[in-house]
Design a protein around this motif. Structure first.
Motif, mmCIF file in Angstrom:
data_model
loop_
_atom_site.group_PDB
_atom_site.id
_atom_site.type_symbol
_atom_site.label_atom_id
_atom_site.label_comp_id
_atom_site.label_asym_id
_atom_site.label_seq_id
_atom_site.Cartn_x
_atom_site.Cartn_y
_atom_site.Cartn_z
ATOM 1 N N ALA A 80 -12.104 -2.526 -15.890
ATOM 2 C CA ALA A 80 -10.976 -1.617 -15.691
ATOM 3 C C ALA A 80 -10.535 -1.064 -17.036
ATOM 4 O O ALA A 80 -9.400 -1.204 -17.448
ATOM 5 C CB ALA A 80 -9.830 -2.342 -14.997
ATOM 6 N N SER A 81 -11.456 -0.436 -17.759
ATOM 7 C CA SER A 81 -11.180 -0.017 -19.131
ATOM 8 C C SER A 81 -10.085 1.027 -19.225
ATOM 9 O O SER A 81 -9.504 1.231 -20.277
ATOM 10 C CB SER A 81 -12.469 0.524 -19.768
ATOM 11 O OG SER A 81 -12.984 1.603 -19.002
ATOM 12 N N ALA A 82 -9.782 1.685 -18.102
ATOM 13 C CA ALA A 82 -8.724 2.693 -18.129
ATOM 14 C C ALA A 82 -7.346 2.062 -18.192
ATOM 15 O O ALA A 82 -6.362 2.741 -18.439
ATOM 16 C CB ALA A 82 -8.821 3.588 -16.892
ATOM 17 N N HIS A 83 -7.282 0.773 -17.974
ATOM 18 C CA HIS A 83 -6.004 0.083 -17.962
ATOM 19 C C HIS A 83 -5.875 -0.797 -19.190
ATOM 20 O O HIS A 83 -6.853 -1.346 -19.688
ATOM 21 C CB HIS A 83 -5.883 -0.755 -16.682
ATOM 22 C CG HIS A 83 -5.909 0.090 -15.440
ATOM 23 N ND1 HIS A 83 -4.811 0.794 -15.014
ATOM 24 C CD2 HIS A 83 -6.900 0.365 -14.565
ATOM 25 C CE1 HIS A 83 -5.127 1.465 -13.918
ATOM 26 N NE2 HIS A 83 -6.389 1.222 -13.630
ATOM 27 N N PRO A 84 -4.656 -0.969 -19.713
ATOM 28 C CA PRO A 84 -4.461 -1.721 -20.948
ATOM 29 C C PRO A 84 -4.668 -3.217 -20.737
ATOM 30 O O PRO A 84 -4.864 -3.687 -19.625
ATOM 31 C CB PRO A 84 -2.996 -1.414 -21.290
ATOM 32 C CG PRO A 84 -2.353 -1.120 -19.967
ATOM 33 C CD PRO A 84 -3.403 -0.426 -19.161
ATOM 34 N N LEU A 126 -15.118 -1.287 -11.470
ATOM 35 C CA LEU A 126 -13.965 -0.612 -10.878
ATOM 36 C C LEU A 126 -12.755 -1.539 -10.913
ATOM 37 O O LEU A 126 -12.897 -2.751 -10.740
ATOM 38 C CB LEU A 126 -14.267 -0.223 -9.425
ATOM 39 C CG LEU A 126 -15.401 0.776 -9.215
ATOM 40 C CD1 LEU A 126 -15.683 0.942 -7.723
ATOM 41 C CD2 LEU A 126 -15.061 2.115 -9.847
ATOM 42 N N PRO A 127 -11.552 -0.999 -11.137
ATOM 43 C CA PRO A 127 -10.368 -1.865 -11.169
ATOM 44 C C PRO A 127 -10.092 -2.479 -9.804
ATOM 45 O O PRO A 127 -10.113 -1.794 -8.784
ATOM 46 C CB PRO A 127 -9.244 -0.920 -11.598
ATOM 47 C CG PRO A 127 -9.721 0.448 -11.220
ATOM 48 C CD PRO A 127 -11.213 0.422 -11.367
ATOM 49 N N PHE A 128 -9.842 -3.771 -9.800
ATOM 50 C CA PHE A 128 -9.477 -4.466 -8.570
ATOM 51 C C PHE A 128 -8.529 -5.601 -8.915
ATOM 52 O O PHE A 128 -8.433 -6.031 -10.074
ATOM 53 C CB PHE A 128 -10.710 -5.000 -7.838
ATOM 54 C CG PHE A 128 -11.334 -6.216 -8.489
ATOM 55 C CD1 PHE A 128 -10.970 -7.506 -8.120
ATOM 56 C CD2 PHE A 128 -12.295 -6.061 -9.485
ATOM 57 C CE1 PHE A 128 -11.540 -8.617 -8.726
ATOM 58 C CE2 PHE A 128 -12.873 -7.172 -10.103
ATOM 59 C CZ PHE A 128 -12.496 -8.450 -9.723
ATOM 60 N N LEU A 129 -7.824 -6.071 -7.911
ATOM 61 C CA LEU A 129 -6.877 -7.169 -8.082
ATOM 62 C C LEU A 129 -7.087 -8.190 -6.978
ATOM 63 O O LEU A 129 -7.367 -7.830 -5.836
ATOM 64 C CB LEU A 129 -5.434 -6.651 -8.014
ATOM 65 C CG LEU A 129 -5.008 -5.645 -9.069
ATOM 66 C CD1 LEU A 129 -3.671 -5.019 -8.681
ATOM 67 C CD2 LEU A 129 -4.910 -6.302 -10.439
ATOM 68 N N LEU A 130 -6.918 -9.444 -7.331
ATOM 69 C CA LEU A 130 -6.911 -10.502 -6.335
ATOM 70 C C LEU A 130 -5.467 -10.731 -5.914
ATOM 71 O O LEU A 130 -4.577 -10.853 -6.756
ATOM 72 C CB LEU A 130 -7.506 -11.783 -6.930
ATOM 73 C CG LEU A 130 -7.673 -12.983 -5.998
ATOM 74 C CD1 LEU A 130 -8.604 -12.663 -4.838
ATOM 75 C CD2 LEU A 130 -8.204 -14.189 -6.785
ATOM 76 N N ALA A 131 -5.224 -10.761 -4.618
ATOM 77 C CA ALA A 131 -3.860 -10.891 -4.109
ATOM 78 C C ALA A 131 -3.793 -12.077 -3.156
ATOM 79 O O ALA A 131 -4.543 -13.041 -3.282
ATOM 80 C CB ALA A 131 -3.436 -9.595 -3.423
ATOM 81 N N GLY A 132 -2.873 -12.024 -2.209
ATOM 82 C CA GLY A 132 -2.789 -13.039 -1.168
ATOM 83 C C GLY A 132 -2.479 -14.426 -1.693
ATOM 84 O O GLY A 132 -1.685 -14.615 -2.627
ATOM 85 N N CYS A 144 -7.727 -2.636 -4.150
ATOM 86 C CA CYS A 144 -8.256 -1.583 -5.006
ATOM 87 C C CYS A 144 -7.596 -0.269 -4.614
ATOM 88 O O CYS A 144 -6.888 -0.192 -3.608
ATOM 89 C CB CYS A 144 -9.779 -1.483 -4.888
ATOM 90 S SG CYS A 144 -10.374 -0.914 -3.272
ATOM 91 N N LYS A 145 -7.832 0.763 -5.396
ATOM 92 C CA LYS A 145 -7.303 2.077 -5.053
ATOM 93 C C LYS A 145 -8.129 2.696 -3.927
ATOM 94 O O LYS A 145 -9.311 2.394 -3.772
ATOM 95 C CB LYS A 145 -7.288 2.983 -6.280
ATOM 96 C CG LYS A 145 -6.299 2.519 -7.344
ATOM 97 C CD LYS A 145 -6.039 3.580 -8.394
ATOM 98 C CE LYS A 145 -7.222 3.760 -9.311
ATOM 99 N NZ LYS A 145 -6.877 4.683 -10.435
#
Length: 271
Positions: free
Chosen positions: A10-14, A48-54, A75-76
């Protein structure tokens, strides 16, 4: 809490803060660990940017441990089809359960969810989710998890007969109140501020000794809105927003009692 630039594609994010998870859930099927570890590694390699939730995010912030049967990958919307296509090309089974918010990736009986919004359309995954993320390690892989603000938002509307996440909201506020962006949470729930007020009153009743964990200005703002609303006449259009909690439980309201659904027309009160 150190800051590190993770190699999570996710290089677009800091850079995001690294945290030690207070706990982690147990797997309902322990033999599924290899599948989930492989899935997280592939997601990182995909770039691709992703997040683990739940449950994994909840455990990390609160220390609650409970069994889980899958992973919730956020993800988006624009990346949703790319994620599914990637795993399809790797030979996994793919299912689009609901093109408005949810797909699944399977390997035998094990699966993970690919989520880009909520089932009621209130919660699109956007850039702010990644800006507010934290990083933990899951199955030996660095993974970004949703921030506590977004974790609360993601659970506020889960109020079905067979599943209610109000306790998760209360526990997250209790254990991570100092990490919640309260202004941001209010902005996320601006249209549905009453739902936020319900959860905050619920928190105050559950934990009377911890009322100060919610900033006074938040309660003042929400109660002022309620006070002004009480002075207004009721809406003319009959509306049932209960379907945003549960389509099944409030089906009769729309089909038989003349209430408008989340969208569309309903009967008029004066008719």
């Amino acid at each position: 809490m150190a800051v590190h630039e993770p190699t999570l594609g996710a290089s677009a994010h800091p850079a995001v803060p690294i945290m030690d998870a207070k706990a982690e859930p147990t797997l309902k099927h322990p033999e599924s660990e290899a599948f989930y570890a492989e899935a997280l590694q592939e997601l990182n390699k995909l770039g691709l940017p992703f997040l683990l939730a739940g449950t994994y995010a909840l455990s990390a912030y609160t220390g609650i441990t409970r069994p889980t049967k899958d992973l919730d990958i956020f993800c988006k919307a624009g990346d949703y089809t790319r994620v599914l296509s990637h795993f399809k090309n790797l030979g996994y089974s793919i299912e689009i359960e609901d093109d408005r918010w949810l797909g699944k990736v399977f390997k035998g009986r094990y699966f993970f969810d690919v989520i880009f919004a909520s089932s009621n359309g209130t919660m699109p995954i956007g850039d702010r989710w990644f800006e507010n993320a934290r990083q933990i390690e899951v199955f030996g892989t660095p993974v970004r998890i949703v921030g506590p603000t977004e974790l609360v938002w993601s659970k506020c509307f889960i109020q079905l007969r067979h599943r209610y996440d109000g306790a998760d909201v209360a526990h997250t506020i209790l254990k991570a109140h100092d990490q919640i962006d309260w202004q941001g949470l209010l902005a996320y729930m601006e249209v549905h501020w009453e739902v936020l007020l319900m959860h905050l009153l619920n928190f105050r009743w559950i934990y009377p000794s911890e009322r100060d964990k919610v900033p006074r200005w938040v309660m003042d703002e929400l109660l002022d809105r309620l006070s002004k609303q009480l002075d207004l006449p009721p809406p003319q259009m009959k509306v049932c927003r209960g379907r945003m909690f549960s389509r099944v439980d409030y089906e009769i309201d729309v089909k038989q009692w003349g209430f408008a659904d989340v969208g569309g027309e309903g009967e008029w009160r004066n008719e």
